[in-house]
Design a protein around this motif. Structure first.
Motif, PDB file in Angstrom:
ATOM      1  N   ALA A 196      45.878  37.831  46.377  1.00  0.00           N
ATOM      2  CA  ALA A 196      45.764  38.606  47.619  1.00  0.00           C
ATOM      3  C   ALA A 196      44.518  39.486  47.582  1.00  0.00           C
ATOM      4  N   GLU A 198      41.831  38.823  46.070  1.00  0.00           N
ATOM      5  CA  GLU A 198      40.654  37.962  46.212  1.00  0.00           C
ATOM      6  C   GLU A 198      40.606  37.332  47.593  1.00  0.00           C
ATOM      7  N   ASP A 199      41.537  37.715  48.448  1.00  0.00           N
ATOM      8  CA  ASP A 199      41.570  37.222  49.821  1.00  0.00           C
ATOM      9  C   ASP A 199      41.737  35.697  49.879  1.00  0.00           C
TER      10      ASP A 199
ATOM     11  N   ARG B  49      48.112  50.762  43.445  1.00  0.00           N
ATOM     12  CA  ARG B  49      48.551  49.685  44.338  1.00  0.00           C
ATOM     13  C   ARG B  49      48.333  50.059  45.790  1.00  0.00           C
ATOM     14  N   ALA B  52      44.699  49.563  46.402  1.00  0.00           N
ATOM     15  CA  ALA B  52      44.382  48.135  46.481  1.00  0.00           C
ATOM     16  C   ALA B  52      44.958  47.494  47.741  1.00  0.00           C
ATOM     17  N   LEU B  54      48.167  46.671  47.949  1.00  0.00           N
ATOM     18  CA  LEU B  54      49.322  45.855  47.582  1.00  0.00           C
ATOM     19  C   LEU B  54      50.615  46.534  48.003  1.00  0.00           C
ATOM     20  N   ARG B  73      43.975  44.401  54.894  1.00  0.00           N
ATOM     21  CA  ARG B  73      44.733  43.731  53.833  1.00  0.00           C
ATOM     22  C   ARG B  73      43.928  43.770  52.527  1.00  0.00           C
ATOM     23  N   PRO B  74      44.619  43.551  51.379  1.00  0.00           N
ATOM     24  CA  PRO B  74      43.950  43.738  50.080  1.00  0.00           C
ATOM     25  C   PRO B  74      42.627  42.990  49.982  1.00  0.00           C
ATOM     26  N   GLY B  75      42.576  41.765  50.481  1.00  0.00           N
ATOM     27  CA  GLY B  75      41.387  40.942  50.336  1.00  0.00           C
ATOM     28  C   GLY B  75      40.189  41.468  51.099  1.00  0.00           C
ATOM     29  N   ARG B  76      40.429  42.359  52.055  1.00  0.00           N
ATOM     30  CA  ARG B  76      39.324  42.883  52.859  1.00  0.00           C
ATOM     31  C   ARG B  76      38.820  44.237  52.385  1.00  0.00           C
ATOM     32  N   VAL B  79      37.916  45.408  46.560  1.00  0.00           N
ATOM     33  CA  VAL B  79      38.223  46.058  45.290  1.00  0.00           C
ATOM     34  C   VAL B  79      38.596  44.976  44.288  1.00  0.00           C
ATOM     35  N   SER B  80      38.392  45.273  43.009  1.00  0.00           N
ATOM     36  CA  SER B  80      38.826  44.380  41.949  1.00  0.00           C
ATOM     37  C   SER B  80      39.823  45.117  41.092  1.00  0.00           C
ATOM     38  N   PHE B  83      44.990  43.942  35.940  1.00  0.00           N
ATOM     39  CA  PHE B  83      46.398  44.275  35.813  1.00  0.00           C
ATOM     40  C   PHE B  83      46.740  44.539  34.357  1.00  0.00           C
ATOM     41  N   SER B  85      49.141  43.304  32.819  1.00  0.00           N
ATOM     42  CA  SER B  85      49.466  42.003  32.218  1.00  0.00           C
ATOM     43  C   SER B  85      48.266  41.061  32.258  1.00  0.00           C
ATOM     44  N   ALA B  87      47.278  39.223  34.455  1.00  0.00           N
ATOM     45  CA  ALA B  87      47.490  38.303  35.575  1.00  0.00           C
ATOM     46  C   ALA B  87      46.489  37.152  35.578  1.00  0.00           C
ATOM     47  N   GLY B 101      37.925  34.058  42.424  1.00  0.00           N
ATOM     48  CA  GLY B 101      37.644  34.895  43.590  1.00  0.00           C
ATOM     49  C   GLY B 101      36.423  34.420  44.361  1.00  0.00           C
TER      50      GLY B 101
END
Lengths: 301, 343
Positions: A196, A198-199, B49, B52, B54, B73-76, B79-80, B83, B85, B87, B101
């Motif tokens: 998400a 990374e769009d 979050r 970001a 999320l 939305r997050p993709g717009r 940001v990087s 995580f 974990s 991910a 990405g």
């Protein structure tokens, strides 16, 4: 505790299963294997005929039709079933209003006894008063569809009847759905959050993340369903289309074997047909196994 | 390099009805490395979050580089995030993980590859590019995750406890590399951690969070030398700062006579002097950590105090010692735990 006590306990616990396996599966299999090379009609004792049954099968046009029907059914129904189950699982894995009802509805047809399910479809597919035909005739005149065409003749046209059997099989996907639902829910959420950020589009997420990650489960289900597809065509073909419409449009190998054994009393011949079905199953599994192994090597660590 | 990198204005957030962040205001200068420090459940990860995208902010605005991204939305948001974990995609090689990405944003494959190699070289994982996450160690995965976050040249880096899954040695090493990397790239960074050493070492500025509220925002020096609240004073520093009531058994040398009796006095274990004059205290236990020893002392009728002393002059457990602390080393807090200025 001495080690052999553990072994004895294991043997005792496994015994019921092993007895069942031998009496209900392996013994009938051995009998079938033996019968395939005999002529047997329940009245006279079996007579050894060697490979005569198998040679007769290759020359039998009805068997050839049944073989082709079974292969086509498997090739069409299995991918469609997998696709339907995957679609439902991906649609319903999130918590949202109505999803639990929808999940139950997705599993329910699988829980219906096969004969009852077949009888239900006999009504659904009825050309005169069946709901499916009625819906297709909505907006049309003179019993035609809105496009002025005849609605499918599910029970009387050979191609439509085959389609009907496939259609019936598309709703009994409860098990596959449950397995795929669990598989999807077990995938790590942070990977999706990263996507998400990374769009990534829904299509990218499906293609680059979800499908590769549940591919092992899909592969397993594909093998399992391919094995099953040779068998689960039996009840619909028996109850709904009765192997017809002529010429043998929905006679699949199980129905062919059933008719020969229990209606024509040609047990040896039926056993030979069953043997062919078994070999087909083994071949299908071996082929898919090889494909999956190749993919797996390239996919997992 | 001036301007605002990230601004939170009155941001609240909730997790299933339960409020997690309470009207948080925060400004991070462009190019600054802000460390958000706090105990578990303080809302650190939630803060990240929300930034970001999320998780939604229930009130307030989020601005990145002056751009209001609250409803994007997050993709717009450009940001990087790294995580906790990491991910990483388990089915993709390190290279494909890094280029993910770029590829979903339709950067040509060759260009994406080139940028991935540059990013991987910068964090020292260029030799791992054709391996899958399952074949990498924790530290190597962390590098791949960092390279993946860098490759897109975002406006803001969000790091969610990126060092917490590494063993101590590697953590110290990676911490230094992170700092050098930030100095080189100069991208605004928010780094969340519960490790105070990590926070003090890395931060340009430090935000201490407690129960979804900002306790103090300041440079590591300010946080260490002038903690704004008793919570910050005790949370930062190990072992924690000693706190005694103003009228208690231990009276610092040079204490003003007019100090209200409800004040609480805090002083670090390093400030405690043993021997000579002072209050008598029994040595309950002594922990030796290499050159240092931590002595746990109980003055008559008072709480346990911690003293840091050189290991070769440590008192023996069970003996009685004299404890003293100079007024200059004492932090004064009022009854509510807020720092009282001017001592």
């Amino acid at each position: 505790m001495r080690p052999d006590r553990g072994h004895r306990q294991l043997a005792v616990l496994l015994a019921p299963y092993l007895v069942g396996l031998i009496v209900l599966v392996l013994a009938p299999f051995a009998v079938t294997l033996a019968l395939a090379f005999t002529e047997y009609d329940l009245i006279r004792p079996p007579r050894w005929t060697g490979t005569a049954n198998l040679t007769a099968l290759t020359a039998d046009p009805i068997f050839r039709t049944a073989l082709v029907n079974s292969l086509v059914f498997g090739a069409v129904a299995v991918p469609l079933r997998l696709l339907a189950a995957l679609g439902l699982a991906l649609l319903l894995h999130r918590r949202a209003p109505g999803t639990s009802t929808a999940r139950t509805a997705s599993v329910l047809p699988t829980a219906v006894p096969e004969i009852a399910y077949g009888l239900l479809w006999l009504w659904l597919l009825n050309p005169l008063y069946g709901p499916i035909s009625q819906v297709l005739r909505l907006g049309g005149t003179n019993g035609l569809t809105v496009f002025g065409r005849t609605p499918p003749q599910w029970l009387t046209d050979p191609a439509d009847a085959r389609a009907a059997i496939v259609l019936m099989s598309l709703f009994t996907i409860g098990e596959m759905f449950v397995i795929l639902l669990a598989a999807r829910r077990a995938l790590p959420p942070d990977v999706y959050e990263l996507a998400a950020l990374e769009d990534a589009t829904a299509w990218d997420v499906l293609r680059r993340i979800t499908l590769p990650l549940i591919a092992p489960v899909l592969g397993l289900l594909l093998i399992r369903d391919a094995i099953g597809s040779l068998q689960f065509s039996f009840v619909p073909a028996l109850v709904v289309t009765d192997g017809g419409p002529p010429p043998y449009a929905t006679t699949y190998i199980p129905l062919f074997a059933y008719r020969n054994a229990f209606e024509y009393l040609r047990y040896g011949y039926a056993a030979a047909a069953t043997l062919v079905m078994l070999l087909l199953t083994v071949a299908a599994v071996a082929l898919q196994w090889r494909l999956l192994r190749r993919y797996g090597r390239f996919h997992s660590q | 390099m001036t301007g605002t990198g990230l601004e939170l204005a009155g941001v609240s957030a909730a997790y299933r009805q339960a409020p997690v962040l309470h009207e948080l205001d925060l400004r991070v200068a462009r190019g600054e490395l802000l460390v958000v420090l706090g105990p578990s459940g303080a809302g650190k990860s939630t803060l990240l979050r929300v930034v970001a995208g999320l998780q939604p902010a229930t009130t307030g605005r989020v601005l990145i580089g002056g751009r209001d991204v609250t409803d994007l939305r997050p993709g717009r948001r450009n940001v990087s995030m790294v995580f906790q974990s990491y991910a990483l995609f388990p089915h993709l090689t390190a290279l494909d993980n890094i280029t993910f990405g770029l590829e979903v944003r339709d950067v040509p494959r060759a260009a994406a590859r080139e940028r991935a190699v540059t990013a991987a070289t910068a964090v020292g994982c260029a030799h791992l590019l054709d391996r899958r996450p399952g074949q990498l160690s924790g530290g190597e995965r962390q590098r791949v995750a960092l390279a993946r976050a860098m490759v897109r040249e975002p406006d803001l880096f969000l790091l969610d406890e990126p060092l917490s899954n590494l063993d101590v040695e590697l953590r110290t090493e990676t911490r230094g590399e992170l700092k050098a990397l930030h100095a080189r790239l100069g991208v605004t960074t928010v780094h969340v951690t519960h490790d105070q050493t990590e926070a003090l070492v890395l931060a340009d500025r430090l935000a201490v969070l407690r129960d979804g509220r900002l306790e103090q925002l300041g440079t590591p020096d300010e946080i260490w030398r002038t903690p704004a609240t008793l919570f910050v004073a005790r949370f930062v520093g190990s072992p924690a700062m000693n706190v005694v009531p103003a009228g208690g058994p231990l009276t610092p040398e040079g204490i003003p006579a007019d100090l209200p009796p409800d004040r609480q006095l805090g002083f670090r274990p390093e400030a405690v002097r043993l021997g000579g004059t002072g209050t008598a205290a029994v040595v309950e236990r002594v922990d030796v950590v290499g050159e240092d020893a931590y002595a746990y002392l109980r003055p008559d009728g008072g709480p346990v105090l911690t003293a840091r002393v050189p290991a070769n002059s440590r008192p023996a457990a069970g003996t009685t010692v004299r404890v003293a602390v100079g007024w200059a080393d004492v932090h004064v807090f009022d009854a509510a735990g807020r720092r009282v200025a001017g001592r």
